[in-house]
Design an enzyme around this catalytic site. Structure first.
Site, mmCIF file in Angstrom:
data_model
loop_
_atom_site.group_PDB
_atom_site.id
_atom_site.type_symbol
_atom_site.label_atom_id
_atom_site.label_comp_id
_atom_site.label_asym_id
_atom_site.label_seq_id
_atom_site.Cartn_x
_atom_site.Cartn_y
_atom_site.Cartn_z
ATOM 1 N N ARG A 42 0.863 -1.187 0.000
ATOM 2 C CA ARG A 42 0.000 0.000 0.000
ATOM 3 C C ARG A 42 0.897 1.233 0.000
ATOM 4 N NH1 ARG A 42 -3.365 -2.603 -1.793
ATOM 5 N NH2 ARG A 42 -5.363 -3.248 -0.936
ATOM 6 N N GLU A 96 -4.470 7.189 -5.345
ATOM 7 C CA GLU A 96 -4.575 6.528 -6.649
ATOM 8 C C GLU A 96 -5.893 6.900 -7.321
ATOM 9 O OE1 GLU A 96 -4.108 2.457 -5.448
ATOM 10 O OE2 GLU A 96 -1.941 2.615 -5.324
ATOM 11 N N HIS A 112 -0.923 0.114 -10.015
ATOM 12 C CA HIS A 112 -1.657 -0.803 -9.115
ATOM 13 C C HIS A 112 -2.251 -1.982 -9.898
ATOM 14 C CE1 HIS A 112 -3.920 -1.047 -5.040
ATOM 15 N NE2 HIS A 112 -3.684 -2.256 -5.523
HETATM 16 P P1 NAD Z 1 -1.279 -11.319 4.955
HETATM 17 O O1 NAD Z 1 -2.280 -10.862 5.942
HETATM 18 O O2 NAD Z 1 -1.235 -12.764 4.585
HETATM 19 O O3 NAD Z 1 0.181 -10.904 5.471
HETATM 20 C C1 NAD Z 1 0.501 -9.661 6.026
HETATM 21 C C2 NAD Z 1 1.636 -9.865 7.002
HETATM 22 O O4 NAD Z 1 2.058 -8.568 7.464
HETATM 23 C C3 NAD Z 1 1.231 -10.673 8.254
HETATM 24 O O5 NAD Z 1 2.146 -11.742 8.476
HETATM 25 C C4 NAD Z 1 1.294 -9.637 9.385
HETATM 26 O O6 NAD Z 1 1.683 -10.188 10.628
HETATM 27 C C5 NAD Z 1 2.358 -8.681 8.843
HETATM 28 N N1 NAD Z 1 2.324 -7.368 9.490
HETATM 29 C C6 NAD Z 1 1.252 -6.678 9.945
HETATM 30 N N2 NAD Z 1 1.651 -5.534 10.538
HETATM 31 C C7 NAD Z 1 2.998 -5.506 10.452
HETATM 32 C C8 NAD Z 1 3.998 -4.595 10.890
HETATM 33 N N3 NAD Z 1 3.677 -3.483 11.563
HETATM 34 N N4 NAD Z 1 5.286 -4.883 10.644
HETATM 35 C C9 NAD Z 1 5.641 -6.036 10.000
HETATM 36 N N5 NAD Z 1 4.734 -6.948 9.565
HETATM 37 C C10 NAD Z 1 3.439 -6.685 9.787
HETATM 38 O O7 NAD Z 1 -1.489 -10.400 3.677
HETATM 39 P P2 NAD Z 1 -1.051 -10.725 2.165
HETATM 40 O O8 NAD Z 1 -2.128 -11.482 1.467
HETATM 41 O O9 NAD Z 1 0.347 -11.230 2.166
HETATM 42 O O10 NAD Z 1 -1.101 -9.230 1.546
HETATM 43 C C11 NAD Z 1 -0.213 -8.220 1.999
HETATM 44 C C12 NAD Z 1 -0.650 -6.870 1.465
HETATM 45 O O11 NAD Z 1 -0.475 -6.835 0.055
HETATM 46 C C13 NAD Z 1 -2.149 -6.566 1.631
HETATM 47 O O12 NAD Z 1 -2.437 -6.067 2.926
HETATM 48 C C14 NAD Z 1 -2.397 -5.537 0.572
HETATM 49 O O13 NAD Z 1 -2.177 -4.257 1.101
HETATM 50 C C15 NAD Z 1 -1.317 -5.828 -0.461
HETATM 51 N N6 NAD Z 1 -1.882 -6.280 -1.752
HETATM 52 C C16 NAD Z 1 -1.584 -5.564 -2.858
HETATM 53 C C17 NAD Z 1 -2.076 -5.961 -4.098
HETATM 54 C C18 NAD Z 1 -1.733 -5.198 -5.360
HETATM 55 O O14 NAD Z 1 -2.404 -5.354 -6.379
HETATM 56 N N7 NAD Z 1 -0.695 -4.376 -5.377
HETATM 57 C C19 NAD Z 1 -2.910 -7.098 -4.191
HETATM 58 C C20 NAD Z 1 -3.177 -7.823 -3.028
HETATM 59 C C21 NAD Z 1 -2.650 -7.410 -1.808
#
Ligand code: NAD
Length: 317
Positions: free
Chosen positions: A236, A265, A284
């Site tokens: 994000r 965005e 994105h």
């Molecule tokens: P997920 O929930 O499986 O993993 C997120 C991880 O981040 C977890 O292990 C959590 O413990 C960790 N986390 C939370 N707060 C934290 C902090 N302060 N410091 C360090 N680690 C921390 O999520 P995911 O499916 O792996 O997705 C991750 C992110 O990717 C989503 O939240 C979303 O913002 C982003 N995303 C982007 C797109 C895109 O098109 N660019 C698509 C899907 C997801």
């Protein structure tokens, strides 16, 4: 049931089909909806399908027939969950449909810094190779990933997929996460955030946007990074202080940034990253491979079907 889709275009710009959803009720599909048109368009909706339009307390109060909000995304911050809960409106999301696509995009940006395929190809097209005195030339330092350190911030589904790809490239993989993780994480090294920032050659962000992660990559943390390091963000945009990153890039404090997300965005034309040195930005699109969108569409339909059967799945409230 009246099913109204307010912003269906990015999920299905024409290469997928809404037919399965249309079998479940009277469907009205809008490609995009401006904020001021939400209530008028959704007033008869019992089932509302949205991607990025905002359904806040005021919209919910003006939609008395609404029983269900189905998100075409994993994140559900566009809905006022409390207001939905107060009205017993079921809200569902679509988890994990794009994990491998996003991990792939993190490496598309990483590999861009290693070989600059597009820029070299454009240079060849413009005639530079034909005029070269040598059989080859390169316009950027060429980088092999083998032996370099990959630092992953946020070691959930996407972070762990990125780790496996990094390992396949022969990278040393370190990660930082606030939670204790089972299984997969055991084969990679957990480090603290400062160590990760100081030692990584490629740093990639995969944690969600929360009050704790907003602005986590700030001036102080950027100053810990190696001047040869690259920062990749497919998570994000708000995780990064964009003015501080633009300054770090323009002054050579870090080598480059590959970003799929920005704080706003579409971005404002004066966003400093749009003109920053060695900053490559994609609009994105990490989630949007056709394979991921097919999975997304399938789950959106399954979510509505399960709700109609009285056994909601992927409910977030
Ligand atoms: P997920 O929930 O499986 O993993 C997120 C991880 O981040 C977890 O292990 C959590 O413990 C960790 N986390 C939370 N707060 C934290 C902090 N302060 N410091 C360090 N680690 C921390 O999520 P995911 O499916 O792996 O997705 C991750 C992110 O990717 C989503 O939240 C979303 O913002 C982003 N995303 C982007 C797109 C895109 O098109 N660019 C698509 C899907 C997801």
């Amino acid at each position: 049931m009246n099913i109204i889709i307010l912003d269906g275009y990015t999920l299905n710009p024409g290469d997928l089909s809404w037919a399965e959803l249309e079998k479940l009720g009277n469907c009205v599909i809008h490609e995009r909806t401006a904020a001021e048109d939400i209530v008028t368009r959704a007033k008869d909706a019992e089932i509302l399908i949205i991607n990025k339009v905002s359904i806040g307390k005021s919209e919910i109060a003006q939609l008395p027939k609404l029983k269900y909000i189905g998100l075409c995304s994993t994140g559900y911050n566009v809905v006022d969950i409390q207001a939905a809960e107060d009205r017993n409106i079921v809200v569902t999301n679509v988890p994990a449909y794009s994990t491998l696509s996003v991990a792939q995009m993190a490496f598309a940006h990483t590999l861009n810094f290693c070989q600059h395929v597009s820029e070299h190809s454009l240079s060849v097209n413009s005639g530079e190779w034909s005029q070269s005195p040598d059989f080859c030339y390169w316009k950027f330092p060429l980088i092999e990933l083998q032996g370099l350190t990959l630092g992953i911030i946020g070691f959930g589904r996407i972070g762990q997929s990125v780790a496996k790809i990094g390992r396949a490239f022969g990278m040393k993989v370190n990660y930082y996460d606030i939670t204790v993780l089972p299984d997969e994480s055991a084969t990679f090294l957990k480090v603290n955030l400062e160590t990760l920032l100081r030692t990584s050659d490629v740093i990639t962000l995969h944690c969600p946007l929360t009050p704790a992660t907003e602005g986590m990559i700030n001036r102080d943390r950027l100053s810990l990074m190696k001047s040869s390091a690259f920062l990749i963000n497919t998570s994000r945009g708000q995780l990064i202080d964009e003015a501080a990153l633009a300054e770090a890039l323009n002054t050579g404090k870090i080598a480059g940034a590959g970003l799929d997300v920005l704080s706003t965005e579409p971005p404002a034309p004066h966003n400093p990253l749009l003109s920053a040195r060695n900053c490559y930005i994609t609009p994105h699109i990490a989630w949007a491979t056709k394979a991921a969108r097919i999975r997304l569409m399938k789950t959106v339909v399954q979510n509505v079907r399960a709700f109609l059967d009285g056994k909601p799945v992927n409910q977030v409230n």
